[in-house]
Write an enzyme that holds these catalytic residues in place. Structure first.
Site, mmCIF file in Angstrom:
data_model
loop_
_atom_site.group_PDB
_atom_site.id
_atom_site.type_symbol
_atom_site.label_atom_id
_atom_site.label_comp_id
_atom_site.label_asym_id
_atom_site.label_seq_id
_atom_site.Cartn_x
_atom_site.Cartn_y
_atom_site.Cartn_z
ATOM 1 N N SER A 195 -47.777 16.330 39.702
ATOM 2 C CA SER A 195 -47.380 17.099 38.513
ATOM 3 C C SER A 195 -46.415 16.310 37.633
ATOM 4 O O SER A 195 -46.365 16.525 36.417
ATOM 5 C CB SER A 195 -46.749 18.430 38.925
ATOM 6 O OG SER A 195 -45.596 18.229 39.726
ATOM 7 N N HIS A 232 -39.603 11.964 43.072
ATOM 8 C CA HIS A 232 -39.428 12.985 42.034
ATOM 9 C C HIS A 232 -40.648 13.901 41.932
ATOM 10 O O HIS A 232 -40.516 15.045 41.499
ATOM 11 C CB HIS A 232 -39.150 12.315 40.681
ATOM 12 C CG HIS A 232 -37.739 11.857 40.530
ATOM 13 N ND1 HIS A 232 -36.920 12.268 39.499
ATOM 14 C CD2 HIS A 232 -36.979 11.029 41.299
ATOM 15 C CE1 HIS A 232 -35.728 11.716 39.636
ATOM 16 N NE2 HIS A 232 -35.744 10.944 40.717
ATOM 17 N N ASP A 233 -41.795 13.409 42.337
ATOM 18 C CA ASP A 233 -42.979 14.275 42.360
ATOM 19 C C ASP A 233 -42.941 15.209 43.557
ATOM 20 O O ASP A 233 -43.036 16.428 43.421
ATOM 21 C CB ASP A 233 -44.251 13.420 42.400
ATOM 22 C CG ASP A 233 -45.513 14.271 42.398
ATOM 23 O OD1 ASP A 233 -45.591 15.205 41.570
ATOM 24 O OD2 ASP A 233 -46.408 14.026 43.219
ATOM 25 N N GLY A 252 -43.994 19.746 45.714
ATOM 26 C CA GLY A 252 -44.909 19.089 46.624
ATOM 27 C C GLY A 252 -45.587 17.904 45.961
ATOM 28 O O GLY A 252 -45.510 17.707 44.747
ATOM 29 N N PRO A 303 -31.933 16.096 43.392
ATOM 30 C CA PRO A 303 -30.576 15.601 43.645
ATOM 31 C C PRO A 303 -30.055 14.802 42.458
ATOM 32 O O PRO A 303 -30.818 14.130 41.759
ATOM 33 C CB PRO A 303 -30.760 14.705 44.879
ATOM 34 C CG PRO A 303 -31.999 15.217 45.538
ATOM 35 C CD PRO A 303 -32.889 15.676 44.427
ATOM 36 N N ASP A 329 -48.147 16.613 44.325
ATOM 37 C CA ASP A 329 -49.320 17.082 43.585
ATOM 38 C C ASP A 329 -49.528 16.350 42.267
ATOM 39 O O ASP A 329 -50.351 16.756 41.446
ATOM 40 C CB ASP A 329 -49.198 18.583 43.316
ATOM 41 C CG ASP A 329 -47.945 18.940 42.506
ATOM 42 O OD1 ASP A 329 -47.196 18.013 42.109
ATOM 43 O OD2 ASP A 329 -47.709 20.141 42.263
ATOM 44 N N HIS A 364 -32.473 3.727 48.051
ATOM 45 C CA HIS A 364 -31.620 3.095 47.034
ATOM 46 C C HIS A 364 -31.304 1.646 47.389
ATOM 47 O O HIS A 364 -30.504 1.002 46.713
ATOM 48 C CB HIS A 364 -30.318 3.886 46.876
ATOM 49 C CG HIS A 364 -30.503 5.223 46.229
ATOM 50 N ND1 HIS A 364 -29.529 6.198 46.206
ATOM 51 C CD2 HIS A 364 -31.568 5.755 45.574
ATOM 52 C CE1 HIS A 364 -29.981 7.271 45.566
ATOM 53 N NE2 HIS A 364 -31.219 7.020 45.176
ATOM 54 N N SER A 365 -31.932 1.136 48.433
ATOM 55 C CA SER A 365 -31.773 -0.270 48.801
ATOM 56 C C SER A 365 -32.404 -1.205 47.787
ATOM 57 O O SER A 365 -32.124 -2.399 47.780
ATOM 58 C CB SER A 365 -32.427 -0.538 50.161
ATOM 59 O OG SER A 365 -31.826 0.226 51.167
#
Length: 361
Positions: A80, A70-71, A76, A165, A78, A195-196
């Site tokens: 954030s 998600h970062d 990129g 996504p 970073d 997602h495993s």
């Protein structure tokens, strides 16, 4: 057969060279062992602290793996996504796609350990990427080299977080979202193999279980008995769960009680399905893809990987060859961790991952 060991070693060395060349071509400002002089203990501190946390709470591994995705996917790698809201800017944490993210407190703990050893040296962006690699290993996935030297962003990007996504995306939407970040269809299938491991909250797949697509039926792409198992998990009806999981076509080797996270006092939003129900080891990845071929993908975005010719082909290959998946997963994680990084004079090194160090804020 006596040459197997030598052949495997040769393949490992070749794979390592390919992996490092991928990083070098992605961003020449990143280096292997970037902190060898400024903070030589950094890797040990991250690894040992994470291991200590993991021994008490194994959910930290998939949580950090999700956190780094998600970062990196937003603006990129970073860090954030770690920033809290201030009077000057919003926070990515507060956006709908990120509200279920966890492990922020664990990152804080690792960062405090690094600050005790090497104050103001190791960036939160590097911490997160290295911790994600260690989390993959702890979850039974492959080890891969991580180049470091990233700097931290002094901005948060909540508006871009909505480009992440979604669990409800169909295949064309998923492919388009990943393509916008430079990933091929094959790499999309590979990355979703993350997602495993971890827990999937019922709220992310309940729509598939009942009135799917405006009908009175569940998602037709889902195995009926597996759908019944998921309904029992989300309803927290243990008797029904036992009946469903005992059937031959139910989730392979799933324990009647292991998929749920708590007692009947938990709400549907809190109840979850456990992904790595067979434990750590070589099953990382292969059970996920085998499940998709059996109509047992938990989230719609996962099951949709079997809806396209090319993506379904990669699902079949990964379902039968865990070594191939581990190799490809290592490569795509290295690519993900090198997206649009800040280096050199760009960015900063935060002393607290939750707030910008610059006095501007």
């Amino acid at each position: 057969m006596k040459y197997d060991g030598k052949i495997n070693l040769l393949l490992l060395l070749i794979g390592y060279c390919l992996l490092t060349s991928l990083i070098s071509s992605g961003d020449s400002s990143l280096e292997y062992d970037y902190y060898r002089e400024s903070c030589p203990q950094s890797l040990h501190v991250i690894r040992s602290t994470l291991r200590r946390i993991y021994d008490r709470n194994s959910t930290v591994a998939p949580a950090i793996l999700r956190l780094v995705f998600h970062d990196c996917f937003v603006q990129g790698c970073d860090a954030s996504v770690l920033l809290d809201r201030t009077v000057f800017m919003g926070s990515e944490k507060d956006t709908l796609p990120n509200q279920s993210l966890k492990a922020f407190d664990h990152i804080d703990l690792i960062k405090s350990e690094l600050e005790n050893v090497c104050p103001g040296v190791v960036s939160c962006a590097d911490l997160l990427v290295v911790a994600a690699r260690e989390s993959v290993v702890l979850a039974g996935g492959p080890y891969y080299p991580v180049h470091t030297g990233r700097k931290d962003s002094d901005h948060s990007y909540p508006e871009i977080s909505y480009e992440l996504p979604s669990p409800l995306d169909d295949l064309p939407t998923t492919i388009a979202r990943f393509a916008s970040r430079g990933f091929t269809e094959k790499e999309t299938v590979t990355l979703l193999g993350a997602h495993s491991t971890g827990m999937i909250h019922c709220k992310f797949f309940e729509r598939r279980l009942y009135k799917f697509g405006g009908t009175d039926q569940p998602d037709p792409s889902m195995d009926p008995e597996f759908a019944e198992l998921l309904r029992s998990v989300c309803n927290n009806n243990q008797t029904q769960a036992h009946s469903s999981s005992a059937a031959p076509s139910a989730s392979p080797s799933a324990s009647p009680s292991s998929p749920t996270t708590g007692s009947s006092s938990k709400t549907g939003e809190e109840r979850s399905m456990k992904m790595d129900y067979e434990g750590r080891g070589s099953s990382f990845g292969i059970l996920y893809y085998q499940g998709l071929l059996q109509g047992k993908g938990i989230m719609f975005v996962d099951q949709q990987l079997t809806a396209g010719e090319e993506t379904a082909n990669w699902v079949r290959q990964y379902a039968s060859d865990v070594s191939m998946f581990h190799r490809d997963f290592a490569q795509v994680m290295m690519k993900l961790s090198s997206i649009q990084v800040l280096t050199g004079q760009n960015g900063e090194v935060r002393t607290n991952c939750r707030e910008v160090t610059s006095s501007l804020w």
